[in-house]
Design a protein around this motif. Structure first.
Motif, PDB file in Angstrom:
ATOM      1  N   PHE A   1      -5.216  -9.436   0.331  1.00 16.21           N
ATOM      2  CA  PHE A   1      -4.854  -8.087  -0.107  1.00 16.21           C
ATOM      3  C   PHE A   1      -5.889  -7.073   0.381  1.00 16.21           C
ATOM      4  O   PHE A   1      -5.555  -5.944   0.739  1.00 16.21           O
ATOM      5  CB  PHE A   1      -4.751  -8.037  -1.635  1.00 16.21           C
ATOM      6  N   LEU A   2      -7.157  -7.454   0.385  1.00 14.07           N
ATOM      7  CA  LEU A   2      -8.231  -6.542   0.775  1.00 14.07           C
ATOM      8  C   LEU A   2      -8.449  -6.483   2.287  1.00 14.07           C
ATOM      9  O   LEU A   2      -9.175  -5.624   2.771  1.00 14.07           O
ATOM     10  CB  LEU A   2      -9.534  -6.950   0.075  1.00 14.07           C
ATOM     11  N   LYS A   3      -7.800  -7.381   3.024  1.00 16.46           N
ATOM     12  CA  LYS A   3      -7.925  -7.372   4.478  1.00 16.46           C
ATOM     13  C   LYS A   3      -7.282  -6.093   5.007  1.00 16.46           C
ATOM     14  O   LYS A   3      -6.206  -5.697   4.573  1.00 16.46           O
ATOM     15  CB  LYS A   3      -7.211  -8.596   5.068  1.00 16.46           C
ATOM     16  N   ASN A  35      -8.305   3.252   4.597  1.00 16.63           N
ATOM     17  CA  ASN A  35      -9.416   4.196   4.420  1.00 16.63           C
ATOM     18  C   ASN A  35      -9.194   5.158   3.261  1.00 16.63           C
ATOM     19  O   ASN A  35     -10.151   5.677   2.699  1.00 16.63           O
ATOM     20  CB  ASN A  35      -9.654   4.986   5.710  1.00 16.63           C
ATOM     21  N   ASP A  36      -7.948   5.421   2.915  1.00 12.65           N
ATOM     22  CA  ASP A  36      -7.675   6.362   1.831  1.00 12.65           C
ATOM     23  C   ASP A  36      -7.688   5.709   0.449  1.00 12.65           C
ATOM     24  O   ASP A  36      -7.440   6.365  -0.558  1.00 12.65           O
ATOM     25  CB  ASP A  36      -6.350   7.096   2.060  1.00 12.65           C
ATOM     26  N   THR A  44      -4.582   4.961  -5.625  1.00 11.55           N
ATOM     27  CA  THR A  44      -5.413   4.728  -4.445  1.00 11.55           C
ATOM     28  C   THR A  44      -6.764   4.145  -4.826  1.00 11.55           C
ATOM     29  O   THR A  44      -7.593   3.905  -3.956  1.00 11.55           O
ATOM     30  CB  THR A  44      -5.618   6.026  -3.642  1.00 11.55           C
ATOM     31  N   GLU A  45      -6.984   3.910  -6.105  1.00  8.69           N
ATOM     32  CA  GLU A  45      -8.200   3.247  -6.564  1.00  8.69           C
ATOM     33  C   GLU A  45      -7.817   1.841  -7.021  1.00  8.69           C
ATOM     34  O   GLU A  45      -6.871   1.663  -7.786  1.00  8.69           O
ATOM     35  CB  GLU A  45      -8.855   3.991  -7.744  1.00  8.69           C
ATOM     36  N   TYR A  84       0.821  -1.207   0.000  1.00 11.46           N
ATOM     37  CA  TYR A  84       0.000   0.000   0.000  1.00 11.46           C
ATOM     38  C   TYR A  84       0.858   1.262   0.000  1.00 11.46           C
ATOM     39  O   TYR A  84       0.503   2.258  -0.627  1.00 11.46           O
ATOM     40  CB  TYR A  84      -0.969   0.003   1.182  1.00 11.46           C
ATOM     41  N   LYS A  85       1.991   1.225   0.664  1.00  9.21           N
ATOM     42  CA  LYS A  85       2.904   2.373   0.665  1.00  9.21           C
ATOM     43  C   LYS A  85       3.426   2.648  -0.746  1.00  9.21           C
ATOM     44  O   LYS A  85       3.473   3.809  -1.187  1.00  9.21           O
ATOM     45  CB  LYS A  85       4.068   2.114   1.630  1.00  9.21           C
ATOM     46  N   ILE A  86       3.812   1.597  -1.463  1.00 11.81           N
ATOM     47  CA  ILE A  86       4.296   1.745  -2.841  1.00 11.81           C
ATOM     48  C   ILE A  86       3.188   2.259  -3.749  1.00 11.81           C
ATOM     49  O   ILE A  86       3.423   3.137  -4.593  1.00 11.81           O
ATOM     50  CB  ILE A  86       4.867   0.407  -3.357  1.00 11.81           C
TER      51      ILE A  86
END
Length: 77
Positions: free
Chosen positions: A31-33, A37-38, A18-19, A9-11
């Motif tokens: 992956f979705l766990k 929030n952003d 972010t979509e 997520y950082k990468i």
């Protein structure tokens, strides 16, 4: 130390992604766990539709996108 999940997520954030467009199945649930929030998860009913939505979004915004699909017969176009 960050986990692989957190680093992913950082990468993505660093690259302006972010979509997440997808039609996930059980393989993609890790992956979705704890989905941040952003981030926005944009779901479609079929893999081809998801690819079309992601492609249109990318062309309209000029941003890169992430498509999260499961590997099954629906992915062959």
């Amino acid at each position: 130390m960050l986990t692989v999940h957190e680093m992913t997520y950082k990468i993505l954030r660093k690259n302006g992604i972010t979509e997440v467009f997808g039609n996930p199945c059980s393989n993609e649930l890790p992956f979705l766990k704890k989905f941040p929030n952003d981030f926005e998860d944009i779901l479609g009913l079929q893999e081809g539709v998801v690819l079309g939505i992601a492609d249109g979004y990318s062309q309209a915004t000029g941003k890169p996108v992430l498509v999260n699909l499961h590997s099954a017969t629906g992915t062959s176009l």
